[in-house]
Motif scaffolding. Structure first.
Motif, PDB file in Angstrom:
ATOM      1  N   ARG A 166      -5.637   8.277  11.076  1.00  0.00           N
ATOM      2  CA  ARG A 166      -4.365   7.850  10.460  1.00  0.00           C
ATOM      3  C   ARG A 166      -3.284   8.914  10.531  1.00  0.00           C
ATOM      4  O   ARG A 166      -2.094   8.612  10.447  1.00  0.00           O
ATOM      5  CB  ARG A 166      -4.567   7.490   8.982  1.00  0.00           C
ATOM      6  CG  ARG A 166      -5.749   6.601   8.669  1.00  0.00           C
ATOM      7  CD  ARG A 166      -5.734   5.349   9.439  1.00  0.00           C
ATOM      8  NE  ARG A 166      -6.674   4.372   8.931  1.00  0.00           N
ATOM      9  CZ  ARG A 166      -7.189   3.405   9.655  1.00  0.00           C
ATOM     10  NH1 ARG A 166      -6.881   3.292  10.936  1.00  0.00           N
ATOM     11  NH2 ARG A 166      -8.009   2.534   9.141  1.00  0.00           N
ATOM     12  N   VAL A 181       1.651   6.421  -0.508  1.00  0.00           N
ATOM     13  CA  VAL A 181       0.652   5.355  -0.659  1.00  0.00           C
ATOM     14  C   VAL A 181       0.351   5.151  -2.145  1.00  0.00           C
ATOM     15  O   VAL A 181       0.132   4.030  -2.604  1.00  0.00           O
ATOM     16  CB  VAL A 181      -0.639   5.692   0.124  1.00  0.00           C
ATOM     17  CG1 VAL A 181      -1.710   4.643  -0.104  1.00  0.00           C
ATOM     18  CG2 VAL A 181      -0.342   5.852   1.605  1.00  0.00           C
ATOM     19  N   TYR A 182       0.364   6.260  -2.909  1.00  0.00           N
ATOM     20  CA  TYR A 182       0.028   6.193  -4.327  1.00  0.00           C
ATOM     21  C   TYR A 182       1.245   6.019  -5.229  1.00  0.00           C
ATOM     22  O   TYR A 182       1.173   5.347  -6.247  1.00  0.00           O
ATOM     23  CB  TYR A 182      -0.744   7.464  -4.731  1.00  0.00           C
ATOM     24  CG  TYR A 182      -2.032   7.592  -3.964  1.00  0.00           C
ATOM     25  CD1 TYR A 182      -3.179   6.927  -4.394  1.00  0.00           C
ATOM     26  CD2 TYR A 182      -2.095   8.315  -2.779  1.00  0.00           C
ATOM     27  CE1 TYR A 182      -4.354   7.009  -3.676  1.00  0.00           C
ATOM     28  CE2 TYR A 182      -3.272   8.390  -2.054  1.00  0.00           C
ATOM     29  CZ  TYR A 182      -4.400   7.731  -2.500  1.00  0.00           C
ATOM     30  OH  TYR A 182      -5.558   7.804  -1.787  1.00  0.00           O
ATOM     31  N   PHE A 183       2.351   6.652  -4.851  1.00  0.00           N
ATOM     32  CA  PHE A 183       3.587   6.560  -5.657  1.00  0.00           C
ATOM     33  C   PHE A 183       4.734   6.123  -4.764  1.00  0.00           C
ATOM     34  O   PHE A 183       5.367   6.948  -4.117  1.00  0.00           O
ATOM     35  CB  PHE A 183       3.920   7.919  -6.296  1.00  0.00           C
ATOM     36  CG  PHE A 183       2.816   8.480  -7.126  1.00  0.00           C
ATOM     37  CD1 PHE A 183       2.463   7.900  -8.332  1.00  0.00           C
ATOM     38  CD2 PHE A 183       2.125   9.597  -6.696  1.00  0.00           C
ATOM     39  CE1 PHE A 183       1.429   8.417  -9.090  1.00  0.00           C
ATOM     40  CE2 PHE A 183       1.085  10.123  -7.444  1.00  0.00           C
ATOM     41  CZ  PHE A 183       0.738   9.529  -8.642  1.00  0.00           C
ATOM     42  N   ARG A 184       4.959   4.813  -4.750  1.00  0.00           N
ATOM     43  CA  ARG A 184       5.985   4.294  -3.826  1.00  0.00           C
ATOM     44  C   ARG A 184       7.394   4.744  -4.216  1.00  0.00           C
ATOM     45  O   ARG A 184       8.304   4.688  -3.404  1.00  0.00           O
ATOM     46  CB  ARG A 184       5.939   2.757  -3.778  1.00  0.00           C
ATOM     47  CG  ARG A 184       4.564   2.179  -3.501  1.00  0.00           C
ATOM     48  CD  ARG A 184       4.254   2.157  -2.022  1.00  0.00           C
ATOM     49  NE  ARG A 184       2.839   1.908  -1.823  1.00  0.00           N
ATOM     50  CZ  ARG A 184       2.339   0.890  -1.156  1.00  0.00           C
ATOM     51  NH1 ARG A 184       3.141   0.019  -0.605  1.00  0.00           N
ATOM     52  NH2 ARG A 184       1.046   0.751  -1.017  1.00  0.00           N
ATOM     53  N   ASP A 185       7.555   5.180  -5.467  1.00  0.00           N
ATOM     54  CA  ASP A 185       8.886   5.625  -5.910  1.00  0.00           C
ATOM     55  C   ASP A 185       9.417   6.789  -5.093  1.00  0.00           C
ATOM     56  O   ASP A 185      10.619   7.007  -5.010  1.00  0.00           O
ATOM     57  CB  ASP A 185       8.835   6.080  -7.371  1.00  0.00           C
ATOM     58  CG  ASP A 185       8.395   4.967  -8.287  1.00  0.00           C
ATOM     59  OD1 ASP A 185       7.202   4.632  -8.240  1.00  0.00           O
ATOM     60  OD2 ASP A 185       9.243   4.434  -9.009  1.00  0.00           O
ATOM     61  N   ARG A 197      -9.417   7.600   3.714  1.00  0.00           N
ATOM     62  CA  ARG A 197     -10.368   6.511   3.606  1.00  0.00           C
ATOM     63  C   ARG A 197      -9.823   5.390   2.709  1.00  0.00           C
ATOM     64  O   ARG A 197     -10.100   4.219   2.912  1.00  0.00           O
ATOM     65  CB  ARG A 197     -11.650   7.093   3.007  1.00  0.00           C
ATOM     66  CG  ARG A 197     -12.761   6.149   2.896  1.00  0.00           C
ATOM     67  CD  ARG A 197     -13.934   6.779   2.181  1.00  0.00           C
ATOM     68  NE  ARG A 197     -14.939   5.764   1.982  1.00  0.00           N
ATOM     69  CZ  ARG A 197     -14.927   4.908   0.982  1.00  0.00           C
ATOM     70  NH1 ARG A 197     -13.971   4.960   0.089  1.00  0.00           N
ATOM     71  NH2 ARG A 197     -15.870   3.984   0.886  1.00  0.00           N
ATOM     72  N   ALA A 247      -6.708   2.025   3.746  1.00  0.00           N
ATOM     73  CA  ALA A 247      -6.895   0.638   4.164  1.00  0.00           C
ATOM     74  C   ALA A 247      -7.061  -0.305   2.976  1.00  0.00           C
ATOM     75  O   ALA A 247      -6.767  -1.493   3.079  1.00  0.00           O
ATOM     76  CB  ALA A 247      -8.092   0.522   5.097  1.00  0.00           C
ATOM     77  N   VAL A 248      -7.537   0.211   1.838  1.00  0.00           N
ATOM     78  CA  VAL A 248      -7.693  -0.673   0.686  1.00  0.00           C
ATOM     79  C   VAL A 248      -6.515  -0.586  -0.281  1.00  0.00           C
ATOM     80  O   VAL A 248      -6.400  -1.367  -1.207  1.00  0.00           O
ATOM     81  CB  VAL A 248      -9.021  -0.403  -0.080  1.00  0.00           C
ATOM     82  CG1 VAL A 248     -10.194  -0.822   0.751  1.00  0.00           C
ATOM     83  CG2 VAL A 248      -9.148   1.041  -0.501  1.00  0.00           C
ATOM     84  N   ARG A 249      -5.641   0.365  -0.068  1.00  0.00           N
ATOM     85  CA  ARG A 249      -4.489   0.539  -0.963  1.00  0.00           C
ATOM     86  C   ARG A 249      -3.245  -0.166  -0.450  1.00  0.00           C
ATOM     87  O   ARG A 249      -2.270  -0.323  -1.175  1.00  0.00           O
ATOM     88  CB  ARG A 249      -4.168   2.026  -1.103  1.00  0.00           C
ATOM     89  CG  ARG A 249      -5.183   2.750  -1.955  1.00  0.00           C
ATOM     90  CD  ARG A 249      -4.551   3.193  -3.235  1.00  0.00           C
ATOM     91  NE  ARG A 249      -5.521   3.783  -4.116  1.00  0.00           N
ATOM     92  CZ  ARG A 249      -5.308   3.944  -5.408  1.00  0.00           C
ATOM     93  NH1 ARG A 249      -4.185   3.551  -5.945  1.00  0.00           N
ATOM     94  NH2 ARG A 249      -6.215   4.491  -6.170  1.00  0.00           N
TER      95      ARG A 249
END
Lengths: 268, 275
Positions: free
Chosen positions: B119, B182-186, B269, B272-274
């Motif tokens: 990725r 990926v975790y904090f779109r802000d 890893r 793909a699930v986030r």
């Protein structure tokens, strides 16, 4: 899409194609679809967990040999797509091991075309290169892919201008024109018009051969029964049954019917 | 029995098997160049001037900022203009890498959910695109250098190590911000304000030497301050950068690169699930 190694194999019938051993897959997923700081701050004070653990696959073991057309059935959320993504290395397993003995071409739910502002041609090349093919390998297959997709001049138009049917046609063509050792098709036959659906099914029938393994994931039980010589049934991440198509499909239907009647009893 | 072509097993210590990962990344280097070229083609697709915008953009940008510093500061000497263009172009290499990197993973959803590949190729591509945009600006600056009569000395060769450090920093930032998003779109919405602040906090519109001692102390916390100062010193004044500035920028660049890469690889890893 396509994942091809540099060399081609010849496989004897009943030789091992895929070996799935004690496969387990768990992952954390956020409750909010779009995880933002705001959402996190909101849940902070309330002691609520903003992630949950999903057990997508639990101790799944099976082998696929060359010459097999394996159908994978199960209700929504059974773990079918997770299983396919683990077999193709898209999601690494949490437990167990997957061994793949050949080149794999996959057509998973979303298909081709990761950048809608680029043309169909650019997306086919980029998808192929990302999957590890060389430019020459894509060159060799490109004309056949474009022809099979029946997109004509639209192949050079940005993919944002494509209809969902055009997307599906290109995706199927990319996966099925390259002749892989192992072809995995996940729910791809449900899109596209009737004519292309028939063409796709015929192509899959052509691809059935002793030195190839095919895996079809579908809710279309009739198609599975017609195309496959073996079926596995997944439910909530566990392997419920494996065997000949009519027996497994029959058991699955009974299971679904039983659940349906149980829930209709509840309504009464 | 044949040997397996691919084996997929759980990750150890959260990281993928590194040798295999690097081999796989190297095998896909054509993707990075092809993606960068297609992306650049598309950015100017349909415009009358097409790829000429790659040269026009930096020229207009430096023109606008020169107007700004002329109106505010009244300074208009040749060296000032040389400093502004050189620093602005390098600043945009880093800023474009950040802007491209922030959505590299989230906008690559289809590819990530369908194909197995390292990725990290996606944020690397964002930096390569930023580099492709930077190269025409070097040519523009070369012309400005001649027109303004800026000095030619052997010290100009320092431009290579300085640029290398800037690239490591740009790549590290791209990798780090792509995984954070990926975790904090802000972070994607905050980014334009962050890069704008970074521009004002860095020696682009002003020279580092014009800052007070107190401000310079504060600038130790700015990862791009010393690299921009070194760059201007080399390519505008024809002087060698100071050892302290080179060491400080290297520490920033390599720390961000290694922390960003570790964070990315250990979380990859999940992507793909986030998505």
């Amino acid at each position: 899409m396509i994942s091809l190694s540099a060399y081609s194999h010849t496989h004897s019938e009943h030789g091992l194609a895929i070996s799935v051993q004690g496969l387990g897959l768990t992952y954390k997923t956020s409750i909010d679809k779009k995880p933002t700081l705001k959402a996190r701050i909101k849940t902070l004070g309330r002691g609520r967990k903003h992630t949950r653990i999903v057990r997508a696959l639990d101790d799944v073991t099976f082998d696929v040999t060359y010459g097999t057309v394996l159908g994978v059935i199960g209700s929504n959320g059974a773990g079918k797509s997770s299983l396919m993504r683990t077999i193709t290395g898209i999601i690494p397993p949490t437990q167990g091991r997957v061994e793949v003995y050949g080149t794999v071409s996959t057509l998973l739910a979303l298909g081709v075309g990761f950048n809608p502002s680029m043309t169909g041609r650019e997306n086919v090349y980029l998808g192929g290169l990302a999957a590890g093919m060389s430019r020459e390998e894509i060159d060799t297959n490109f004309d056949a892919i474009a022809e099979f997709s029946e997109l004509g001049e639209s192949i050079d138009a940005p993919m944002r201008t494509y209809s969902s049917g055009m997307y599906a046609r290109l995706a199927f063509s990319v996966a099925a024109v390259v002749e892989p050792d192992i072809l995995i098709i996940d729910e791809a036959l449900s899109t596209g018009d009737a004519k292309f659906k028939e063409k796709s099914l015929n192509r899959i029938k052509e691809l059935r051969s002793a030195d190839r393994a095919l895996i079809l994931v579908s809710h279309a039980l009739k198609t599975i029964e017609e195309m496959c010589n073996e079926v596995i049934w997944l439910n909530k991440g566990t392997l419920m049954m494996r065997g000949n198509p009519s027996e497994v499909i029959e058991a699955y239907r009974k299971f679904v019917d039983a659940r349906k009647s149980a829930s209709s009893d509840e309504d009464v | 029995m044949d040997k397996p072509v691919s084996i997929y097993e759980p990750f150890h210590a959260g990281l993928p098997p590194m040798r295999e990962y690097m081999r796989s990344l190297w095998a896909r280097r054509t993707f990075i160049s092809e993606f960068s070229r297609s992306e650049l083609r598309n950015q100017n697709y349909g415009s009358v001037l097409g790829q000429l915008w790659l040269v026009l953009n930096p020229l207009l940008l430096s023109g606008v900022y020169f107007l700004l510093i002329y109106v505010i500061g009244g300074s208009s000497d040749a060296e000032r203009f040389g400093h502004l263009t050189a620093s602005l172009f390098l600043f945009y290499l880093i800023a474009n890498s950040l802007t491209g990197g922030v959505k590299a993973i989230t906008s690559g959803q289809r590819l990530i959910l369908n194909t197995s590949f390292p990725r990290i190729m996606l944020p690397i591509s964002a930096t390569v695109i930023a580099l492709f945009k930077f190269i025409p600006t070097l040519i523009v600056f070369g012309a400005i250098h001649v027109v303004l009569g800026l000095p030619y000395t052997w010290q100009l060769l320092w431009a290579f190590p300085v640029l290398f450090i800037a690239l490591v920093l740009a790549l590290g930032l791209s990798i780090l911000i792509s995984s954070i998003n990926v975790y904090f779109r802000d972070i994607a919405s905050m980014l334009p304000y962050m890069t704008r602040s970074l521009l004002y906090l860095s020696p682009v519109l002003y020279e580092a030497s014009s800052l007070s001692e107190r401000m310079l102390l504060f600038e130790n916390a700015n990862p791009i301050f010393f690299i921009l100062d070194s760059w201007a010193r080399v390519v505008v004044q024809g002087e060698a950068p100071t050892g302290a500035a080179l060491i400080q920028s290297s520490i920033w660049a390599f720390s961000i690169f290694f922390i960003g890469t570790y964070f990315f690889l250990s979380r990859e890893r999940d992507f793909a699930v986030r998505l």
